[in-house]
Write an enzyme that holds these catalytic residues in place. Structure first.
Site, mmCIF file in Angstrom:
data_model
loop_
_atom_site.group_PDB
_atom_site.id
_atom_site.type_symbol
_atom_site.label_atom_id
_atom_site.label_comp_id
_atom_site.label_asym_id
_atom_site.label_seq_id
_atom_site.Cartn_x
_atom_site.Cartn_y
_atom_site.Cartn_z
ATOM 1 N N ASP A 11 0.848 -1.183 0.000
ATOM 2 C CA ASP A 11 0.000 0.000 0.000
ATOM 3 C C ASP A 11 0.891 1.243 0.000
ATOM 4 O O ASP A 11 1.583 1.514 0.983
ATOM 5 C CB ASP A 11 -0.889 -0.041 1.251
ATOM 6 C CG ASP A 11 -1.847 1.131 1.354
ATOM 7 O OD1 ASP A 11 -1.662 2.140 0.643
ATOM 8 O OD2 ASP A 11 -2.774 1.038 2.174
ATOM 9 N N ASN A 25 -5.304 12.472 -11.564
ATOM 10 C CA ASN A 25 -5.960 12.874 -12.804
ATOM 11 C C ASN A 25 -5.736 14.378 -12.965
ATOM 12 O O ASN A 25 -5.275 15.043 -12.044
ATOM 13 C CB ASN A 25 -7.448 12.481 -12.821
ATOM 14 C CG ASN A 25 -8.259 13.156 -11.737
ATOM 15 O OD1 ASN A 25 -8.177 14.370 -11.555
ATOM 16 N ND2 ASN A 25 -9.038 12.383 -11.008
ATOM 17 N N ASP A 35 -4.961 7.450 -6.668
ATOM 18 C CA ASP A 35 -5.334 8.843 -6.414
ATOM 19 C C ASP A 35 -6.339 8.926 -5.260
ATOM 20 O O ASP A 35 -6.156 9.678 -4.307
ATOM 21 C CB ASP A 35 -5.921 9.433 -7.698
ATOM 22 C CG ASP A 35 -6.039 10.950 -7.678
ATOM 23 O OD1 ASP A 35 -5.424 11.601 -6.813
ATOM 24 O OD2 ASP A 35 -6.738 11.482 -8.558
ATOM 25 N N SER A 122 -0.519 4.806 -14.576
ATOM 26 C CA SER A 122 -1.348 4.596 -15.782
ATOM 27 C C SER A 122 -1.749 3.145 -16.056
ATOM 28 O O SER A 122 -2.406 2.879 -17.053
ATOM 29 C CB SER A 122 -0.685 5.175 -17.048
ATOM 30 O OG SER A 122 -0.791 6.583 -17.041
ATOM 31 N N THR A 123 -1.382 2.204 -15.200
ATOM 32 C CA THR A 123 -1.671 0.793 -15.514
ATOM 33 C C THR A 123 -3.014 0.312 -14.970
ATOM 34 O O THR A 123 -3.407 -0.817 -15.219
ATOM 35 C CB THR A 123 -0.561 -0.140 -14.981
ATOM 36 O OG1 THR A 123 -0.495 -0.039 -13.563
ATOM 37 C CG2 THR A 123 0.775 0.191 -15.612
ATOM 38 N N GLY A 124 -3.720 1.163 -14.228
ATOM 39 C CA GLY A 124 -5.037 0.787 -13.709
ATOM 40 C C GLY A 124 -6.118 1.159 -14.705
ATOM 41 O O GLY A 124 -6.131 0.671 -15.837
ATOM 42 N N TYR A 126 -6.398 3.608 -16.532
ATOM 43 C CA TYR A 126 -5.905 4.226 -17.769
ATOM 44 C C TYR A 126 -5.403 3.181 -18.774
ATOM 45 O O TYR A 126 -5.033 3.512 -19.890
ATOM 46 C CB TYR A 126 -4.812 5.252 -17.471
ATOM 47 C CG TYR A 126 -5.320 6.554 -16.869
ATOM 48 C CD1 TYR A 126 -6.648 6.740 -16.507
ATOM 49 C CD2 TYR A 126 -4.455 7.607 -16.670
ATOM 50 C CE1 TYR A 126 -7.087 7.934 -15.959
ATOM 51 C CE2 TYR A 126 -4.887 8.809 -16.125
ATOM 52 C CZ TYR A 126 -6.209 8.965 -15.771
ATOM 53 O OH TYR A 126 -6.643 10.164 -15.238
#
Length: 173
Positions: A11, A25, A35, A122-124, A126
């Site tokens: 985490d 974002n 985020d 960006s790998t989630g 996005y």
């Protein structure tokens, strides 16, 4: 001097580091994934500072980075960077993702940060391909020359990313 690079599954909001990086974002007002977790764990102070930044400069552009305090988090700073949404334009998306790491590291260095922790930007939601994102992340931190940053930690939310980072780092040694 080259910083030590570590990978851990865990985490990000609980990591002991001078700075943690938020996969933000462009609104800077919190969202889902990393985020949302950072805003929830860090408290209202982070949101208030993000609102001040927005009022001063407008939204944060993809690939850029801004900094706030860390509120209730164990870090001193949160560096907010906006990763690209994957749109099958590999060249443009890869450049923007590389800029997230470069600009976050430059900002960390300007704050005299010794340890910095990154999520898998960006790998989630996005949908950036995880293997490509890991290659870019590792490449950018390995070529970043710094006299100040001593340790860079990639904090992976899931086992899949942890395995990818571990494999790629072993190949690079």
């Amino acid at each position: 001097m080259k910083p030590v690079i570590e990978v851990l599954k865990g985490d990000l909001t609980k990591v002991q580091a001078d700075a943690i990086v938020n996969a933000a974002n462009s609104s800077l007002l919190g969202g889902g994934g990393v985020d949302g977790a950072i805003h929830r764990a860090g408290g209202k102070q982070i949101l208030d500072e993000c609102i001040e930044i927005r009022n001063r400069q407008g939204k944060c552009k993809t690939g850029e980075a801004v900094v706030t305090s860390a509120g209730n988090l164990p870090a001193k700073y949160v560096i907010h960077t906006v990763g690209p949404v994957w749109n099958n334009n590999e060249e443009k998306s890869s450049t923007l993702l590389a800029n997230c790491y470069i600009n976050s590291l430059k900002l960390a260095e300007s704050l005299d940060v010794k340890t910095i922790a990154f999520p898998n930007i960006s790998t989630g939601i996005y949908h950036f391909p995880k293997e490509l994102a890991a290659k870019i992340a590792i490449q950018e931190v390995q070529k970043f020359n710094t006299e100040k940053i001593e340790k860079i930690i990639f904090v992976c939310f899931d086992e899949e990313n942890e395995t990818i980072y571990d494999k790629l780092l072993k190949e690079k040694q």
